[in-house]
Motif scaffolding. Structure first.
Motif, PDB file in Angstrom:
ATOM      1  N   ARG A 267     -24.071 -12.271 -14.557  1.00 33.94           N
ATOM      2  CA  ARG A 267     -23.569 -14.422 -14.567  1.00 33.94           C
ATOM      3  C   ARG A 267     -21.382 -13.308 -14.437  1.00 33.94           C
ATOM      4  N   GLY A 268     -21.293 -14.511 -13.321  1.00 37.20           N
ATOM      5  CA  GLY A 268     -19.798 -14.883 -12.806  1.00 37.20           C
ATOM      6  C   GLY A 268     -19.167 -15.555 -14.295  1.00 37.20           C
ATOM      7  N   SER A 269     -18.059 -14.977 -14.495  1.00 37.51           N
ATOM      8  CA  SER A 269     -17.701 -15.894 -16.253  1.00 37.51           C
ATOM      9  C   SER A 269     -16.397 -16.550 -15.634  1.00 37.51           C
ATOM     10  N   GLU A 270     -16.001 -16.840 -14.055  1.00 40.23           N
ATOM     11  CA  GLU A 270     -15.337 -18.413 -12.741  1.00 40.23           C
ATOM     12  C   GLU A 270     -15.736 -19.081 -12.275  1.00 40.23           C
ATOM     13  N   HIS A 271     -16.277 -17.934 -11.836  1.00 38.59           N
ATOM     14  CA  HIS A 271     -17.270 -18.923 -10.936  1.00 38.59           C
ATOM     15  C   HIS A 271     -18.700 -17.943 -10.225  1.00 38.59           C
ATOM     16  N   PRO A 272     -19.676 -18.616 -11.157  1.00 37.89           N
ATOM     17  CA  PRO A 272     -20.796 -18.178 -10.950  1.00 37.89           C
ATOM     18  C   PRO A 272     -21.860 -18.239  -9.901  1.00 37.89           C
ATOM     19  N   ASP A 273     -20.900 -19.657  -9.206  1.00 41.01           N
ATOM     20  CA  ASP A 273     -21.528 -19.405  -8.075  1.00 41.01           C
ATOM     21  C   ASP A 273     -21.618 -19.146  -7.096  1.00 41.01           C
ATOM     22  N   GLU A 274     -21.197 -18.467  -7.066  1.00 40.01           N
ATOM     23  CA  GLU A 274     -20.190 -17.159  -5.669  1.00 40.01           C
ATOM     24  C   GLU A 274     -21.025 -15.876  -5.887  1.00 40.01           C
ATOM     25  N   ILE A 275     -21.482 -15.413  -4.981  1.00 41.46           N
ATOM     26  CA  ILE A 275     -22.114 -14.438  -5.346  1.00 41.46           C
ATOM     27  C   ILE A 275     -21.571 -13.023  -4.092  1.00 41.46           C
ATOM     28  N   ILE A 276     -22.158 -12.031  -5.125  1.00 38.69           N
ATOM     29  CA  ILE A 276     -22.047 -10.780  -4.430  1.00 38.69           C
ATOM     30  C   ILE A 276     -23.049 -10.279  -4.452  1.00 38.69           C
ATOM     31  N   THR A 277     -23.832  -9.808  -3.691  1.00 40.38           N
ATOM     32  CA  THR A 277     -24.924  -9.175  -3.684  1.00 40.38           C
ATOM     33  C   THR A 277     -24.241  -6.877  -3.390  1.00 40.38           C
ATOM     34  N   VAL A 278     -25.138  -6.303  -4.028  1.00 41.50           N
ATOM     35  CA  VAL A 278     -25.591  -4.467  -3.808  1.00 41.50           C
ATOM     36  C   VAL A 278     -26.566  -4.764  -3.645  1.00 41.50           C
ATOM     37  N   GLY A 279     -26.806  -3.686  -2.555  1.00 41.90           N
ATOM     38  CA  GLY A 279     -28.542  -3.503  -2.760  1.00 41.90           C
ATOM     39  C   GLY A 279     -28.533  -2.241  -1.820  1.00 41.90           C
ATOM     40  N   GLY A 280     -29.602  -1.678  -2.325  1.00 47.05           N
ATOM     41  CA  GLY A 280     -30.730  -0.653  -1.297  1.00 47.05           C
ATOM     42  C   GLY A 280     -32.208  -0.713  -1.035  1.00 47.05           C
ATOM     43  N   HIS A 281     -33.185  -0.463  -0.346  1.00 43.03           N
ATOM     44  CA  HIS A 281     -34.031  -0.608  -0.163  1.00 43.03           C
ATOM     45  C   HIS A 281     -34.749   0.583  -0.835  1.00 43.03           C
ATOM     46  N   LEU A 282     -35.852  -0.342  -1.753  1.00 37.32           N
ATOM     47  CA  LEU A 282     -37.132   0.703  -2.650  1.00 37.32           C
ATOM     48  C   LEU A 282     -38.024   1.107  -2.195  1.00 37.32           C
ATOM     49  N   ASP A 283     -38.642   0.340  -0.294  1.00 34.45           N
ATOM     50  CA  ASP A 283     -39.750   1.661   0.182  1.00 34.45           C
ATOM     51  C   ASP A 283     -39.032   2.992   0.490  1.00 34.45           C
ATOM     52  N   SER A 284     -40.003   3.538   1.221  1.00 36.83           N
ATOM     53  CA  SER A 284     -39.763   4.916   1.718  1.00 36.83           C
ATOM     54  C   SER A 284     -40.701   4.976   2.964  1.00 36.83           C
ATOM     55  N   TRP A 285     -41.003   6.175   3.220  1.00 42.38           N
ATOM     56  CA  TRP A 285     -42.375   6.570   4.339  1.00 42.38           C
ATOM     57  C   TRP A 285     -43.023   7.307   3.082  1.00 42.38           C
ATOM     58  N   ASP A 286     -43.593   7.519   3.584  1.00 39.31           N
ATOM     59  CA  ASP A 286     -44.885   8.100   2.642  1.00 39.31           C
ATOM     60  C   ASP A 286     -45.253   9.289   2.864  1.00 39.31           C
ATOM     61  N   HIS A 292     -32.637  10.108   0.057  1.00 39.60           N
ATOM     62  CA  HIS A 292     -31.575   9.970   0.853  1.00 39.60           C
ATOM     63  C   HIS A 292     -31.482   7.716   1.251  1.00 39.60           C
ATOM     64  N   ASP A 293     -33.031   8.260   1.279  1.00 40.42           N
ATOM     65  CA  ASP A 293     -33.579   6.963   2.129  1.00 40.42           C
ATOM     66  C   ASP A 293     -34.860   6.233   1.695  1.00 40.42           C
ATOM     67  N   ASP A 294     -34.348   5.661  -0.002  1.00 39.56           N
ATOM     68  CA  ASP A 294     -33.018   5.128   0.266  1.00 39.56           C
ATOM     69  C   ASP A 294     -33.137   5.232  -1.005  1.00 39.56           C
ATOM     70  N   GLY A 295     -34.024   5.851  -1.984  1.00 40.40           N
ATOM     71  CA  GLY A 295     -33.622   6.293  -3.303  1.00 40.40           C
ATOM     72  C   GLY A 295     -31.836   6.303  -3.764  1.00 40.40           C
ATOM     73  N   ALA A 296     -30.956   6.396  -3.075  1.00 41.87           N
ATOM     74  CA  ALA A 296     -29.621   7.175  -2.985  1.00 41.87           C
ATOM     75  C   ALA A 296     -28.678   5.964  -3.471  1.00 41.87           C
ATOM     76  N   GLY A 297     -29.436   5.399  -2.358  1.00 41.87           N
ATOM     77  CA  GLY A 297     -28.820   3.257  -2.070  1.00 41.87           C
ATOM     78  C   GLY A 297     -29.048   2.584  -3.453  1.00 41.87           C
ATOM     79  N   CYS A 298     -30.179   3.020  -3.790  1.00 43.01           N
ATOM     80  CA  CYS A 298     -30.730   1.952  -5.009  1.00 43.01           C
ATOM     81  C   CYS A 298     -30.380   2.502  -6.375  1.00 43.01           C
ATOM     82  N   VAL A 299     -29.696   3.991  -6.843  1.00 43.58           N
ATOM     83  CA  VAL A 299     -29.436   3.901  -7.529  1.00 43.58           C
ATOM     84  C   VAL A 299     -27.875   3.947  -7.798  1.00 43.58           C
ATOM     85  N   GLN A 300     -27.608   4.290  -6.508  1.00 40.90           N
ATOM     86  CA  GLN A 300     -25.953   3.488  -6.618  1.00 40.90           C
ATOM     87  C   GLN A 300     -25.514   2.603  -7.136  1.00 40.90           C
TER      88      GLN A 300
END
Length: 459
Positions: A267-286, A292-300
């Motif tokens: 939670r933000g200390s000064e502007h908690p209602d302003e959101i910065i999103t960072v992410g990757g996708h948890l699904d992958s092909w079977d 790399h696609d996209d376990g790397a993005g998730c753990v990063q």
């Protein structure tokens, strides 16, 4: 002309303050780099995700295991709160039968060709399909040969263009054959399609990926073929005019099921209602471990939060890590996240994604106003010591792109060196061993550095 001249002392004081600010930022980024490069949990997290869970196609048992892994990993990273955001996801299954064989009057034996069904494809009839094959080099070539298509299997032998230095441009160029090739051929009576894999790798792994149907035409089976066998098939077509192919797949759709975005916040200390999103996708092909696609993005993305927490960096804005559901064959998780943000009237300052592999970072693609881009590019000297120099391209990941579309949120994507990405993209070779620990960690630091600067100075 009248001029208003500022006192020299005033100009000097501004320059000194700017230099001091630059030095402070440089020191903080160095601390972030040291933390990530010496204490990162990203590689260990990736090993668990890939080796203990494996491929995580939407709707599969592994999808649910990955969601629970994500909750635990984000809690361990020190998030203030972790929760699941429910969404309905498609449930496509590959089945246990994927076979393409050459049928010839010759007595030579050719092993079954290396193929894999394209995601969202229908399966063949239980008995399979036996038909002549028509090779086409492009959609223009298909149109020129449209009178020859009926009753045949169409083979799209469109090569990944090696002249593009950034290989994502080659992917963008070839993608339409995987996405739309089946319906374009079915329009003229094709029974099935085979698509040359979207890669210039020196191997024979077929590369799957999502395709889509135009409901105006019959739905026919679609498979991808490995590059060596694509060349073999092309040579055989020219040399054996009476040859046929036998194609059998057993993929199908089951009813939609419940999936989840995994979300964590600092939670933000000064502007908690302003959101910065960072992410990757948890699904992958079977067909692979989705390293790399996209376990790397998730753990990063998880590592960004962990590093902030470890260094006692309390962001001004709320930092939200999102492990998106169902990017590969539906983007339902991203749509849910964007719809929920819009419905709640949330203010999203920036959204960053990593979905281009865990290779050496080179910079970021950015979609934002010219003034916002200029602000980010003014920080380039802070990023250059870490090998980050390329901020030139417009772009952003598929998942954060939904947020950009819904709210106009400025977005970006980590841009690693792309030369090896399409060797493994959507193929069986996308495994944990293909990820380099150092490169993965440099990418995590790069994301943390950009988010730190945007959080501190805004856009």
């Amino acid at each position: 002309m009248l001029r208003c001249l500022l006192p020299i002392s005033f100009v000097f004081s501004i320059s000194v303050a700017t230099a001091q600010q630059h030095d402070q930022d440089s020191v903080q980024l160095r601390k972030l780099a040291d933390e990530v490069l010496t204490h990162s949990t990203a590689y260990a997290n990736l090993k668990i995700l890939t080796k203990e869970i494996g491929g995580r196609l939407a709707g599969s048992p592994e999808m649910y295991k990955a969601e629970q892994w994500g909750v635990k990993a984000l809690q361990a990273a020190g998030a203030d709160t972790v929760y699941l955001q429910e969404c309905m996801v498609p449930h496509w299954v590959r089945g246990d039968k994927e076979e393409v064989r050459i049928i010839s009057k010759r007595r030579d034996f050719v092993p079954p060709l290396q193929v894999t069904a394209l995601g969202n494809s229908v399966g063949s009839d239980p008995a399979g399909i036996t038909a002549p094959v028509l090779e086409v080099s492009s959609f223009d070539d298909l149109e020129a040969k449209k009178d020859e298509v009926k009753g045949k299997i169409v083979f799209y032998n469109y090569h990944f263009n090696p002249r593009f230095i950034k290989t994502f441009h080659a992917y963008g160029d070839a993608f339409m054959y995987r996405a739309d090739g089946a319906s374009r051929a079915a329009k003229y009576g094709a029974l099935a399609v085979i698509v040359r894999s979207m890669s210039h790798a020196a191997d024979n792994f077929p590369h799957t990926g999502a395709m889509r149907y135009n409901d105006s035409f019959p739905k026919v089976p679609a498979v991808a073929i490995g590059l060596e066998d694509a060349d073999l098939l092309s040579d055989r077509i020219r040399d054996d005019k009476d040859m046929k192919l036998y194609l059998h797949t057993s993929c199908r759709f089951l009813p939609d099921t419940i999936g989840h975005n995994v979300i964590a916040e600092l939670r933000g200390s000064e502007h908690p209602d302003e959101i910065i999103t960072v992410g990757g996708h948890l699904d992958s092909w079977d067909v692979n471990e989705g390293a790399h696609d996209d376990g790397a993005g998730c753990v990063q993305s998880i590592e960004v939060l962990r590093a902030f927490k470890a260094l006692g960096i309390r962001p001004k804005r709320t930092l939200r890590v999102v492990l998106f559901a169902n990017e590969e064959n539906g983007t339902r998780g991203a749509k849910k996240y964007a719809d929920a943000a819009r419905a709640a009237g949330e203010h999203h300052l920036f959204a960053l994604e990593s979905d281009a592999g865990g290779f050496t970072p080179r910079g970021f693609t950015l979609t934002m106003s010219p003034a916002q881009r200029a602000k980010v590019e003014s920080w380039k000297n802070l990023f250059l010591p870490y090998g980050l120099y390329d901020f030139s391209e417009v772009g952003g990941g598929v998942d954060v792109g939904m947020l950009n579309e819904a709210l106009g949120t400025p977005m970006g994507e980590l841009s690693p060196d792309s030369q090896r990405y399409f060797d493994v993209h959507h193929a069986a070779s996308d495994v944990f061993e293909a990820v380099n620990k150092r490169e993965l960690e440099l990418g995590a630091f790069s994301m943390a550095a950009l988010i730190y600067m945007i959080d501190r100075y805004g856009l």
